[in-house]
Design a protein around this motif. Structure first.
Motif, PDB file in Angstrom:
ATOM      1  N   ASP A   1       8.783  32.153  17.507  1.00  0.00           N
ATOM      2  CA  ASP A   1      10.081  31.651  17.941  1.00  0.00           C
ATOM      3  C   ASP A   1      10.938  32.822  18.405  1.00  0.00           C
ATOM      4  O   ASP A   1      11.058  33.824  17.701  1.00  0.00           O
ATOM      5  CB  ASP A   1      10.757  30.924  16.771  1.00  0.00           C
ATOM      6  N   GLY A   2      11.496  32.731  19.598  1.00  0.00           N
ATOM      7  CA  GLY A   2      12.347  33.788  20.136  1.00  0.00           C
ATOM      8  C   GLY A   2      11.637  34.787  21.023  1.00  0.00           C
ATOM      9  O   GLY A   2      12.285  35.611  21.673  1.00  0.00           O
ATOM     10  N   ASP A   3      10.313  34.739  21.088  1.00  0.00           N
ATOM     11  CA  ASP A   3       9.583  35.646  21.983  1.00  0.00           C
ATOM     12  C   ASP A   3       9.975  35.383  23.432  1.00  0.00           C
ATOM     13  O   ASP A   3      10.348  34.264  23.797  1.00  0.00           O
ATOM     14  CB  ASP A   3       8.068  35.452  21.854  1.00  0.00           C
ATOM     15  N   ARG A   4       9.855  36.432  24.244  1.00  0.00           N
ATOM     16  CA  ARG A   4      10.010  36.297  25.699  1.00  0.00           C
ATOM     17  C   ARG A   4       8.646  36.504  26.325  1.00  0.00           C
ATOM     18  O   ARG A   4       7.970  37.487  26.034  1.00  0.00           O
ATOM     19  CB  ARG A   4      10.967  37.361  26.261  1.00  0.00           C
TER      20      ARG A   4
ATOM     21  N   ILE B   1      10.703  28.736  22.172  1.00  0.00           N
ATOM     22  CA  ILE B   1      11.532  28.106  21.149  1.00  0.00           C
ATOM     23  C   ILE B   1      10.622  27.272  20.246  1.00  0.00           C
ATOM     24  O   ILE B   1       9.787  26.505  20.735  1.00  0.00           O
ATOM     25  CB  ILE B   1      12.601  27.172  21.780  1.00  0.00           C
ATOM     26  N   ALA B   2      10.783  27.420  18.924  1.00  0.00           N
ATOM     27  CA  ALA B   2      10.009  26.623  17.973  1.00  0.00           C
ATOM     28  C   ALA B   2      10.508  25.184  17.994  1.00  0.00           C
ATOM     29  O   ALA B   2      11.690  24.920  17.779  1.00  0.00           O
ATOM     30  CB  ALA B   2      10.135  27.197  16.565  1.00  0.00           C
ATOM     31  N   ALA B   3       9.607  24.253  18.276  1.00  0.00           N
ATOM     32  CA  ALA B   3       9.955  22.829  18.310  1.00  0.00           C
ATOM     33  C   ALA B   3      10.221  22.324  16.892  1.00  0.00           C
ATOM     34  O   ALA B   3       9.595  22.785  15.932  1.00  0.00           O
ATOM     35  CB  ALA B   3       8.809  22.027  18.920  1.00  0.00           C
TER      36      ALA B   3
ATOM     37  N   PHE C   1       9.478  25.588  12.918  1.00  0.00           N
ATOM     38  CA  PHE C   1       8.595  26.205  11.929  1.00  0.00           C
ATOM     39  C   PHE C   1       7.997  27.463  12.530  1.00  0.00           C
ATOM     40  O   PHE C   1       7.283  27.405  13.535  1.00  0.00           O
ATOM     41  CB  PHE C   1       7.501  25.205  11.530  1.00  0.00           C
ATOM     42  N   ASP C   2       8.312  28.614  11.927  1.00  0.00           N
ATOM     43  CA  ASP C   2       7.853  29.904  12.439  1.00  0.00           C
ATOM     44  C   ASP C   2       7.306  30.742  11.288  1.00  0.00           C
ATOM     45  O   ASP C   2       7.952  31.671  10.806  1.00  0.00           O
ATOM     46  CB  ASP C   2       9.017  30.615  13.133  1.00  0.00           C
ATOM     47  N   PRO C   3       6.083  30.415  10.820  1.00  0.00           N
ATOM     48  CA  PRO C   3       5.530  31.120   9.666  1.00  0.00           C
ATOM     49  C   PRO C   3       5.212  32.582   9.938  1.00  0.00           C
ATOM     50  O   PRO C   3       5.056  32.994  11.089  1.00  0.00           O
ATOM     51  CB  PRO C   3       4.259  30.326   9.345  1.00  0.00           C
ATOM     52  N   GLU C   4       5.119  33.327   8.865  1.00  0.00           N
ATOM     53  CA  GLU C   4       4.730  34.732   8.956  1.00  0.00           C
ATOM     54  C   GLU C   4       3.338  34.823   9.580  1.00  0.00           C
ATOM     55  O   GLU C   4       2.473  34.008   9.282  1.00  0.00           O
ATOM     56  CB  GLU C   4       4.678  35.359   7.556  1.00  0.00           C
ATOM     57  N   PRO C   5       3.105  35.821  10.437  1.00  0.00           N
ATOM     58  CA  PRO C   5       1.787  35.929  11.057  1.00  0.00           C
ATOM     59  C   PRO C   5       0.705  36.388  10.084  1.00  0.00           C
ATOM     60  O   PRO C   5      -0.471  36.188  10.335  1.00  0.00           O
ATOM     61  CB  PRO C   5       1.991  36.954  12.171  1.00  0.00           C
TER      62      PRO C   5
END
Length: 156
Positions: A52-55, A71-73, A132-136
């Protein structure tokens, strides 16, 4: 069609956005429709994933450069709160559950078995519809951006 081939530094302008759930952001090759309605192909390096937030950077059919924000849905998730969240994170980590760590909460995909586990440990588990943007994770392969310079170095 727009072709997006690299993850750019997060700072900077964007011309469009793409809203994707976690499962789709895990893929490095994907056809999507941008917020503007334009079709795009995401063709990142194998193993790269989007947060989420990456370009994302690439070009359109005319060759013009374009940047698109990821954008995270909103998704059906559990939002876990309570004292000692590190204990909850430990138990979920042992089960290799994708987990987002927030300020005073944990977020995970809905699973009734995990809900029962967490409530049994004394945590509050609420159903929510949120990004939802879990830790990688330690092996997340998060180094998917291109370099504009040349030198020898190793990446962890």
């Amino acid at each position: 069609m727009i072709t997006l081939r690299e993850i750019l530094p997060r700072e900077g302008g964007v011309e469009d956005e793409v809203v994707l759930p976690f499962e789709q952001r895990r893929h490095s090759r994907l056809r999507v429709v941008l917020a503007s309605g334009r079709d795009a192909a995401i063709l990142l390096a194998r193993g790269a994933s989007m947060r989420d937030g990456d370009r994302l950077g690439g070009s359109d059919a005319s060759g013009a450069l374009i940047a698109v924000r990821v954008i995270a849905a909103p998704e059906d998730v559990y939002r876990v709160t309570g004292d000692g969240l590190i204990r909850a994170a430990y138990h979920l980590g042992n089960r290799h559950v994708p987990l987002e760590l927030g300020d005073g909460f944990l977020r995970l995909e809905r699973d009734p078995v995990l809900r029962e586990l967490l409530e049994g440990l004394g945590f509050e588990v609420a159903e929510a519809r949120e990004g939802f943007d879990p830790e990688p994770g330690a092996y997340g392969g998060r180094h998917g951006h291109a370099h504009a310079h040349e030198h020898e170095h190793e990446h962890a």
